[in-house]
Design a protein around this motif. Structure first.
Motif, short mmCIF file in Angstrom:
data_model
loop_
_atom_site.label_atom_id
_atom_site.label_comp_id
_atom_site.label_asym_id
_atom_site.label_seq_id
_atom_site.Cartn_x
_atom_site.Cartn_y
_atom_site.Cartn_z
N ASN A 30 0.86 -1.17 0.00
CA ASN A 30 0.00 0.00 0.00
C ASN A 30 0.91 1.24 0.00
OD1 ASN A 30 -1.51 2.32 1.19
ND2 ASN A 30 -3.18 0.84 1.30
N GLU A 73 0.41 4.40 0.51
CA GLU A 73 0.25 5.33 1.63
C GLU A 73 0.85 4.75 2.90
OE1 GLU A 73 -3.02 8.14 3.97
OE2 GLU A 73 -3.72 6.69 2.47
N ASP A 104 3.40 2.70 2.99
CA ASP A 104 4.85 2.88 2.81
C ASP A 104 5.27 4.29 3.23
OD1 ASP A 104 5.01 0.32 1.84
OD2 ASP A 104 5.41 0.89 -0.24
N ARG A 105 4.52 5.28 2.77
CA ARG A 105 4.87 6.68 3.08
C ARG A 105 4.77 6.94 4.58
NH1 ARG A 105 2.13 10.95 4.35
NH2 ARG A 105 0.10 10.02 3.90
N LEU A 106 3.72 6.44 5.22
CA LEU A 106 3.53 6.68 6.65
C LEU A 106 4.61 5.98 7.48
CD1 LEU A 106 -0.33 6.25 6.72
CD2 LEU A 106 0.90 8.36 7.25
N GLU A 140 7.64 8.08 7.09
CA GLU A 140 7.47 9.32 7.84
C GLU A 140 7.62 9.08 9.34
OE1 GLU A 140 3.56 11.96 8.82
OE2 GLU A 140 4.00 11.67 6.68
N ARG A 200 -2.78 6.95 11.55
CA ARG A 200 -3.31 6.80 10.21
C ARG A 200 -2.93 5.42 9.63
NH1 ARG A 200 -7.11 6.47 6.88
NH2 ARG A 200 -6.56 6.77 4.68
N ILE A 230 -5.57 2.60 8.07
CA ILE A 230 -5.50 1.97 6.75
C ILE A 230 -5.47 0.45 6.88
CG2 ILE A 230 -4.11 1.71 4.65
CD1 ILE A 230 -3.12 4.58 5.15
#
Length: 572
Positions: A489, A491, A493-495, A498, A514, A518
């Motif tokens: 996913n 998003e 990966d990004r979270l 981050e 978040r 998800i």
């Protein structure tokens, strides 16, 4: 660090996970294998197991710490290797954790404290950590420990030839250097929140491994560390024996030895516990509530209960087209009655899980989307995804029935019973489920690592930091890595990136909140339950101080008063 957990309801140090299940021999009682000790110079038995102990009183007035005795415990799974970076199972980490040290460790309150590092400094920007190492520390073979061992271990972790699931944290380092024999420094190119905690990593002996293929090293079976216990013997599928390290830098442990036995299942293990042949085990809920409530057991053992750093889940192979549709996974969760499992299998000693974190931690999100037990909603979602009942009530799509096999490990009755409840509930919505149990080592090596499964009933023992990059990031799906369900996913990966690249706790909390939302929406796992840890320990052991970390964090400080010692052995 996270490890697959082989058993539920155990102290996290013995789990898990797991944390497993093993071999079909019925183990000899301790008296039966004492002859082995008589032939082992390092653990020479001079008295003990054969002596009458049935009427001896334990747990009386504590006369203070004393040296002597040993602790015997068991697991339903054997270790796979005693080189920690190569291990992804709880038994291997449990045993090797007594043999090796990291630069840091967690205390009972889950604070990072010095281990091989006596102090450390972090630069104002958080990008440079300088560790000052203890002087005078020796490896178990007498060689001196230095910063060059730490540097070597770092290189092992970032070497692409090292088959480790834990290398990602160390690939974040821009520069590592042994400044001198007792100073080690790491520099990061950007903030990396798990940086300090990552140096709980077990440090390896450079002088025994450098220039050699670590996967072929004899240290996998005969490890040499700096820890409180020294390796003595490993009989595969049977037992691992450690003796105390008299030169341990924090002072020799009070107990002379530690024995790790492999038992085929929790029922067998419990019989051995009640017979006095093992001293510690994680009880099942049934054992904790109903099978230990009699005077003799209460005279011999103390029981503990606390929320474990673990959870059990039903994971779906997302490479399988039947599980590719999120609506199907949501439907499967709606069809499973988690509270029924908590009450019927755990006897209320646990709670429903909604994600991968322990409830009550600062990064746990209690408000994620919920998919409560609702068979009608499950059927509606499955119909939306194209699954229709045939004349026998079995769902079909494109002429193929919805049938799959749940794979789990042998010897874990809690998981088998959980699987049976899932099997019954899914049949009620038109899905046919088969259950298959596999011996732990084969389960991991032949099925999990190779992605040869449709669904798995398994558990994770989790760490104290919320970084779960190794389990959920899409880059961690190669054979032997921890994202073995192939969840991807962008998003997420990004979270995850981050969350690990900021020191701001509030920003991390928002990222992980978040992330949990998800996961709850996607349902790559049906998160089933968080069990209570239910360890029982023989009453003769003192120095046990329950804390947020559990009870095992200070094991080298456990002792048995002289008048209550059971086994008299020579420790060296």
């Amino acid at each position: 660090m996270v490890t697959p957990s082989e058993a539920n309801g155990l102290d996290s140090s013995v789990a898990s996970l797991p944390q497993n299940d093993k071999y079909v021999n019925i183990w000899k009682r301790l008296l039966g294998f004492m002859g082995f000790f008589l032939m082992t110079a390092a653990l020479l038995v001079t008295a003990g197991c054969g002596s009458p102990q049935a009427d001896k009183e334990y747990g009386g007035p504590d006369r203070g710490p004393a040296y002597g005795d040993l602790l015997i415990e068991a697991s339903i799974g054997d270790a796979s290797t005693l080189i920690p970076p190569l291990a992804s199972d709880a038994p291997s980490h449990d045993v090797s954790g007594l043999i090796y040290n990291g630069l840091l460790k967690y205390d009972g309150d889950l604070n990072l404290v010095g281990d091989l590092a006596e102090s450390w400094e972090i630069s104002e920007d958080g990008l440079v950590i300088t560790f000052k190492l203890r002087r005078g520390v020796k490896w178990h073979d007498g060689a001196p420990f230095t910063a060059h061992d730490v540097m070597f271990t770092y290189r092992v972790m970032v070497d692409p030839k090292t088959p480790t699931a834990y290398g990602e944290d160390y690939k974040q380092v821009k520069k590592a250097e042994a400044v001198d024999d007792y100073t080690f420094r790491v520099t990061y190119p950007q903030p990396f929140a798990p940086a300090l905690g990552s140096w709980t990593l077990a440090i390896l002996p450079r002088h025994l491994l450098e220039g050699r293929d670590i996967t072929q090293s004899p240290l996998a079976r005969r490890p040499v560390g700096t820890g409180p216990y020294k390796f003595q013997e490993w009989s595969a599928g049977d037992k691992i024996i450690l003796s105390c390290n008299p030169d341990y830098f924090e002072g020799r442990p009070y107990l002379n030895g530690y024995i790790f036995l492999v038992k085929p299942d929790l029922a067998t293990m419990f019989l051995e516990l009640k017979a006095g042949n093992i001293d510690r085990m994680g009880l099942t809920p049934l054992q904790y509530k109903r099978q230990t409530a009699y005077p003799k057991f209460q005279r011999l053992f103390n029981k503990y209960k606390y929320v474990s750093f673990s959870y059990t889940y039903l994971g779906y192979n997302l490479e399988d087209p039947r599980f590719a549709d999120r609506r199907v996974r949501q439907a499967l969760t709606h069809a499973i009655n988690k509270q029924e499992i908590v009450e019927g299998v755990l006897l209320g000693l646990g709670q429903e899980a909604t994600g991968p974190y322990k409830p009550g931690t600062w990064f746990y999100n209690p408000d994620v989307p919920k998919f409560p037990y609702d068979p009608q909603q499950a059927k509606a979602l499955l119909a939306e995804a194209g699954w229709r009942p045939n004349s026998q009530g079995i769902l079909e799509k494109d002429g193929k029935p919805f049938e799959f096999t749940i794979l789990t490990n042998q010897g874990n009755d809690l998981r088998v019973r959980t699987g049976e409840i899932i099997q019954r509930r899914l049949r009620e919505v038109g899905i046919v489920v088969k259950l298959r149990t596999v011996e732990w080592a084969a389960f991991i090596k032949e099925f999990i690592d190779k992605g040869r499964f449709e669904a798995v009933l398994l558990g994770w023992t989790t760490g104290q930091d919320p970084d779960l990059y190794d389990i959920w990031h899409s880059s961690k799906t190669k054979p032997g890595e921890l994202n073995f369900i192939h969840y991807k996913n962008p998003e997420v990966d990004r979270l995850l990136e981050e969350g690990r690249h900021t020191f701001d706790r509030e920003k991390r909390r928002q990222a992980y909140f978040r992330f949990q939302e998800i996961l709850a929406e996607d349902q790559p796992y049906t998160f089933l339950f968080v069990p209570d840890a239910l360890p029982a320990v023989h009453r003769r052991f003192r120095g046990i101080k329950p804390a947020p970390a559990g009870i095992n964090y200070n094991f080298p400080k456990w002792y048995v008063p002289e008048g209550e010692q059971k086994y008299t052995i020579s420790p060296y």
